[in-house]
Enzyme design. Structure first.
Site, mmCIF file in Angstrom:
data_model
loop_
_atom_site.group_PDB
_atom_site.id
_atom_site.type_symbol
_atom_site.label_atom_id
_atom_site.label_comp_id
_atom_site.label_asym_id
_atom_site.label_seq_id
_atom_site.Cartn_x
_atom_site.Cartn_y
_atom_site.Cartn_z
ATOM 1 N N LYS A 109 43.341 31.555 21.827
ATOM 2 C CA LYS A 109 44.191 30.850 22.629
ATOM 3 C C LYS A 109 43.620 28.983 22.549
ATOM 4 C CE LYS A 109 42.607 33.490 26.313
ATOM 5 N NZ LYS A 109 41.974 33.915 26.374
ATOM 6 N N ARG A 140 31.983 33.662 17.162
ATOM 7 C CA ARG A 140 32.465 32.206 17.418
ATOM 8 C C ARG A 140 30.692 30.836 18.019
ATOM 9 N NH1 ARG A 140 36.063 31.016 22.453
ATOM 10 N NH2 ARG A 140 34.545 33.237 23.190
ATOM 11 N N ARG A 144 28.889 30.533 22.628
ATOM 12 C CA ARG A 144 29.094 30.596 24.511
ATOM 13 C C ARG A 144 28.138 31.961 25.011
ATOM 14 N NH1 ARG A 144 35.159 30.307 25.598
ATOM 15 N NH2 ARG A 144 34.555 32.265 26.874
ATOM 16 N N ARG A 179 45.105 35.268 35.674
ATOM 17 C CA ARG A 179 44.779 36.205 35.255
ATOM 18 C C ARG A 179 44.264 37.601 35.481
ATOM 19 N NH1 ARG A 179 40.219 33.171 31.917
ATOM 20 N NH2 ARG A 179 39.077 35.092 30.712
ATOM 21 N N ARG A 195 34.128 41.645 29.213
ATOM 22 C CA ARG A 195 34.956 40.929 29.587
ATOM 23 C C ARG A 195 36.547 41.873 29.276
ATOM 24 N NH1 ARG A 195 33.462 36.362 25.596
ATOM 25 N NH2 ARG A 195 34.862 35.270 26.116
#
Ligand code: AP5
Length: 220
Positions: free
Chosen positions: A13, A127, A162, A88, A173
């Protein structure tokens, strides 16, 4: 352009939002980024949100709707917006509907970014973000080419991971996404707004399919 990018953590996203900003000149409104900024600024709300985010759970609807109300009132959102990571929950989606109806700017499309769960794990554990310019890389799929990263925009390249990209938190998550956010696909399908896009394969290919879906929806 008034759209929502809906998809699991790591579905791309944020990556695709950056491309749409460059092409269409509308702002990305990422509740994750706004919450991380509040954490970094050490605000009361940020400190409260940090524990929830680090645990991979959702921040409460009231807080998130407050953030969105404030952000969409900013002048740059007059020309449109790309909502990334919001809504969400059904409560957030209902809140968004009411807000957009009140300003006469309804959503044009909700794009569901579809990626195999195994790919998501790889994308999230790999990431890395540049502390200097905020650009996102991936040690497996989109590594910075030659140092310095960011094509030399950053004087001191400094990549970080992160805190919620640890394997344990990613699992939580993904569970939370399935239980609380995935139902939004049906919610928006029922309103004739949902467009599913294959978000696997190279990033350029995903952008091409995303833009085709937005054109079909009349949002681009
Ligand atoms: P948030 O920041 O929104 O995180 P997320 O939804 O979990 O999504 P990500 O940012 O992890 O993934 P992405 O889809 O943007 O993927 P990206 O493009 O970076 O939320 C974080 C937390 O904040 C939540 O857990 C919650 O606590 C809180 N929060 C936020 N919004 C909330 C809300 N509305 N309500 C309540 N709480 C909220 O890509 C990932 C990686 O893959 C990158 O390394 C990238 O380079 C790579 N990649 C991207 N596309 C491709 C491709 N096509 N091929 C190969 N690699 C790719």
């Amino acid at each position: 352009m008034r759209i929502v990018l809906l998809g699991a953590p790591g579905s791309g996203k944020g990556t695709q939002s950056q491309r749409l900003i460059d092409m269409y000149g509308v702002p990305q409104v990422s509740t994750g980024d706004l919450l991380r900024a509040a954490v970094a600024a050490g605000t009361t709300m940020g400190l409260r949100a940090k524990q929830t985010m680090d645990a991979g759970k959702l921040v409460d609807d009231e807080t998130v709707l407050g953030i969105i109300r404030e952000r969409l009132a900013a002048p740059d959102a007059n020309s449109g917006f790309i909502l990334d990571g919001f809504p969400r929950t059904i409560v957030q989606a209902d809140g968004l509907n009411m807000l957009l109806e009140s300003i006469g700017k309804p959503l044009q499309a909700v794009v569901l970014m579809q990626v195999d769960p195994q790919q998501l794990l790889r994308r999230l554990t790999g990431r890395r973000t540049c502390r200097g310019c905020g650009r996102v890389f991936n040690v497996y799929t989109a590594a910075p080419s030659v140092p310095p990263p960011c094509g030399g925009q950053c004087v001191t390249p400094d990549l970080f991971q992160r805190p919620d990209d640890s394997e344990a938190t990613i699992g939580k998550r993904l569970e939370v996404y399935e239980a609380q956010t995935q139902p939004l696909a049906e919610y928006y399908r029922g309103r004739g707004l949902l467009h599913a896009v294959d978000a696997e394969g190279d990033i350029d290919g995903v952008t091409t399919r995303l833009i085709a879906a937005l054109r079909t929806a009349g949002a681009a």
